[in-house]
Write a protein that holds these residues in place. Sequence first.
Motif, PDB file in Angstrom:
ATOM      1  N   LYS A 205       7.123   0.103  -6.863  1.00  0.00           N
ATOM      2  CA  LYS A 205       9.026   0.432  -7.072  1.00  0.00           C
ATOM      3  C   LYS A 205       9.349  -0.026  -5.973  1.00  0.00           C
ATOM      4  O   LYS A 205       9.999  -1.207  -5.781  1.00  0.00           O
ATOM      5  CB  LYS A 205       8.838   2.409  -7.537  1.00  0.00           C
ATOM      6  N   ALA A 206       9.326   0.460  -4.623  1.00  0.00           N
ATOM      7  CA  ALA A 206       9.470   0.383  -2.750  1.00  0.00           C
ATOM      8  C   ALA A 206       9.013  -0.806  -3.214  1.00  0.00           C
ATOM      9  O   ALA A 206       9.253  -1.812  -2.152  1.00  0.00           O
ATOM     10  CB  ALA A 206       8.499   1.269  -2.311  1.00  0.00           C
ATOM     11  N   TYR A 207       7.958  -2.120  -3.501  1.00  0.00           N
ATOM     12  CA  TYR A 207       7.446  -3.238  -3.236  1.00  0.00           C
ATOM     13  C   TYR A 207       7.233  -4.152  -4.569  1.00  0.00           C
ATOM     14  O   TYR A 207       5.933  -4.442  -4.575  1.00  0.00           O
ATOM     15  CB  TYR A 207       6.071  -3.337  -2.245  1.00  0.00           C
ATOM     16  N   PRO A 208       7.579  -4.383  -4.878  1.00  0.00           N
ATOM     17  CA  PRO A 208       7.634  -5.025  -6.760  1.00  0.00           C
ATOM     18  C   PRO A 208       6.599  -6.496  -6.785  1.00  0.00           C
ATOM     19  O   PRO A 208       5.843  -6.474  -7.894  1.00  0.00           O
ATOM     20  CB  PRO A 208       9.143  -5.645  -7.002  1.00  0.00           C
ATOM     21  N   ASN A 209       6.364  -6.757  -5.163  1.00  0.00           N
ATOM     22  CA  ASN A 209       5.319  -8.267  -5.644  1.00  0.00           C
ATOM     23  C   ASN A 209       4.012  -7.924  -4.348  1.00  0.00           C
ATOM     24  O   ASN A 209       3.782  -8.329  -3.937  1.00  0.00           O
ATOM     25  CB  ASN A 209       6.203  -9.202  -4.712  1.00  0.00           C
ATOM     26  N   PHE A 210       4.287  -6.222  -4.174  1.00  0.00           N
ATOM     27  CA  PHE A 210       2.499  -5.917  -3.653  1.00  0.00           C
ATOM     28  C   PHE A 210       1.422  -6.905  -3.940  1.00  0.00           C
ATOM     29  O   PHE A 210       1.216  -7.023  -4.872  1.00  0.00           O
ATOM     30  CB  PHE A 210       2.996  -3.922  -4.178  1.00  0.00           C
ATOM     31  N   GLU A 211       0.899  -6.635  -3.041  1.00  0.00           N
ATOM     32  CA  GLU A 211      -0.565  -7.663  -2.722  1.00  0.00           C
ATOM     33  C   GLU A 211      -1.187  -7.189  -2.274  1.00  0.00           C
ATOM     34  O   GLU A 211      -0.614  -7.295  -0.332  1.00  0.00           O
ATOM     35  CB  GLU A 211      -0.265  -9.129  -2.959  1.00  0.00           C
ATOM     36  N   LEU A 212      -2.629  -6.802  -2.646  1.00  0.00           N
ATOM     37  CA  LEU A 212      -4.277  -6.335  -1.339  1.00  0.00           C
ATOM     38  C   LEU A 212      -4.445  -8.111  -1.340  1.00  0.00           C
ATOM     39  O   LEU A 212      -5.266  -8.842  -2.789  1.00  0.00           O
ATOM     40  CB  LEU A 212      -4.877  -5.915  -1.429  1.00  0.00           C
ATOM     41  N   THR A 213      -5.259  -8.862   0.472  1.00  0.00           N
ATOM     42  CA  THR A 213      -5.433 -10.022   0.519  1.00  0.00           C
ATOM     43  C   THR A 213      -7.154 -10.187  -0.256  1.00  0.00           C
ATOM     44  O   THR A 213      -7.568  -8.653  -0.323  1.00  0.00           O
ATOM     45  CB  THR A 213      -5.426  -9.879   1.940  1.00  0.00           C
ATOM     46  N   ASP A 214      -7.710 -10.748  -1.130  1.00  0.00           N
ATOM     47  CA  ASP A 214      -9.230 -10.963  -1.585  1.00  0.00           C
ATOM     48  C   ASP A 214      -9.358 -11.609   0.128  1.00  0.00           C
ATOM     49  O   ASP A 214     -10.713 -11.745  -0.200  1.00  0.00           O
ATOM     50  CB  ASP A 214      -8.246 -12.076  -2.280  1.00  0.00           C
ATOM     51  N   ASP A 215      -9.302 -12.130   1.250  1.00  0.00           N
ATOM     52  CA  ASP A 215      -9.986 -12.561   2.267  1.00  0.00           C
ATOM     53  C   ASP A 215     -11.327 -11.776   3.005  1.00  0.00           C
ATOM     54  O   ASP A 215      -9.890 -10.554   3.421  1.00  0.00           O
ATOM     55  CB  ASP A 215      -9.021 -13.351   3.067  1.00  0.00           C
ATOM     56  N   PRO A 216     -12.147 -12.091   2.369  1.00  0.00           N
ATOM     57  CA  PRO A 216     -13.002 -10.662   3.339  1.00  0.00           C
ATOM     58  C   PRO A 216     -12.737 -10.674   4.993  1.00  0.00           C
ATOM     59  O   PRO A 216     -12.989  -9.110   4.953  1.00  0.00           O
ATOM     60  CB  PRO A 216     -14.851 -11.254   2.805  1.00  0.00           C
ATOM     61  N   TRP A 217     -11.531 -11.619   5.343  1.00  0.00           N
ATOM     62  CA  TRP A 217     -11.849 -10.940   6.994  1.00  0.00           C
ATOM     63  C   TRP A 217     -10.378 -10.504   7.133  1.00  0.00           C
ATOM     64  O   TRP A 217     -10.149  -9.801   8.130  1.00  0.00           O
ATOM     65  CB  TRP A 217     -11.786 -12.773   7.580  1.00  0.00           C
ATOM     66  N   GLY A 218      -9.443 -10.645   5.464  1.00  0.00           N
ATOM     67  CA  GLY A 218      -8.544  -9.472   5.705  1.00  0.00           C
ATOM     68  C   GLY A 218      -8.899  -7.955   5.476  1.00  0.00           C
ATOM     69  O   GLY A 218      -7.916  -7.427   5.303  1.00  0.00           O
ATOM     70  N   ARG A 219     -10.081  -7.661   6.018  1.00  0.00           N
ATOM     71  CA  ARG A 219     -10.590  -6.329   4.686  1.00  0.00           C
ATOM     72  C   ARG A 219     -11.243  -5.370   5.643  1.00  0.00           C
ATOM     73  O   ARG A 219     -12.533  -5.750   5.922  1.00  0.00           O
ATOM     74  CB  ARG A 219     -10.975  -6.366   3.400  1.00  0.00           C
TER      75      ARG A 219
END
Length: 365
Positions: A205-219
């Motif tokens: 609701k706060a971020y309708p297009n919320f997404e977490l990266t699949d890039d392992p260097w971003g995790r």
Amino acid sequence: MFSSPFRNVASLYRRTDRRFRASLLLTVFCVLLTPLPQSSAQDNSEFPLKNGRVVVGPDFAMAEELKDLGNPKGKLFEFMMPLADSEIFDGTDSTLDRRKPVRKERKIVVYVPAAYEDGTAAPFLVMHDGPSRLNLVRNALDNMTISKDPHRKLPAFVAIAVQNGGDDSKGSQRGLEYDTMSDRLARFIQLEVLPAVENHPTIRKAYPNFELTDDPWGRAVMGCSSGGAAALTMGWFRPEWFRRLITYSGTFVDQQDDDAPEEAEYPLGAWEYHSSMKLIENSEKKPLRIFTHVAENDNRANDPESTYHNWVMANERTADALEAKGYDYRYVFSKASRHCDRRVFEATLADTLAWMWHGYEPADD
């Protein structure tokens, strides 16, 4: 055969005397051997937080970047995940000691920094024993995502603090999750926690297009004590998912359940990272960036090796193994301090986060 400029040079070379020819050849060779200038973005030599071993203390002061400096705040979300709904950690494992309590549900706390832009694939930091040091991480995000210093600027990563399943050590749900030498915790985070965060209705609701990266260097993953050992274990067994690892007072000792099936391959649990098995040194080098720490007066610092429970020895030897294998690592030894000492977090976590995220660039979509 040659383009016009090359024909002109060849003609000039034929029409000049021998001394000029020698001078011309020397000039050409000097130009060819001169290295091209490197851009400042590619030059890591100026980065002040170096790899290797660092000693801090005995005096500690909170870093300014970990204080509330009045900068714009992000949004905080909380929700619960019942253990009974999990296919990986449902609280009924056969190795559990029934005298040790297991949570009915675990709390998940998510902090989305003000610098996050909805619709971008956000890097993130999973924090064990949540909410743990989330207050410090929140302040770091508020202050360092807008830093003017390129060496201190953090990406707008999402902090995901995950509560453990309950109690501690062998026979506990927490011990099962954190001290087991397998990819089980990594699968739990990847397959159950991250989808729950991405699809939570309040966050959506706060971020309708919320997404977490699949890039392992971003995790990234962070933890203290057994949570620290768990951070390394997640990356060790699943580097295709998690590659930036932070461990404070890491429990690289023998705390795996004695009746765990993993005992057959890793009889001394996380002690095997640095034991005579030399798991780190004898395994193929993995694509990981690893921060480790131990306190001078950490748990059982005077124990002999035969106990497999000396935290200082375990972390010293883990650092030795990482260095010998050529890992991208940073190891902090804190004087006059104890296990998971809050003063050490307050003094070092800003540096740790800056070092951990150094060189990160979002992957192309």
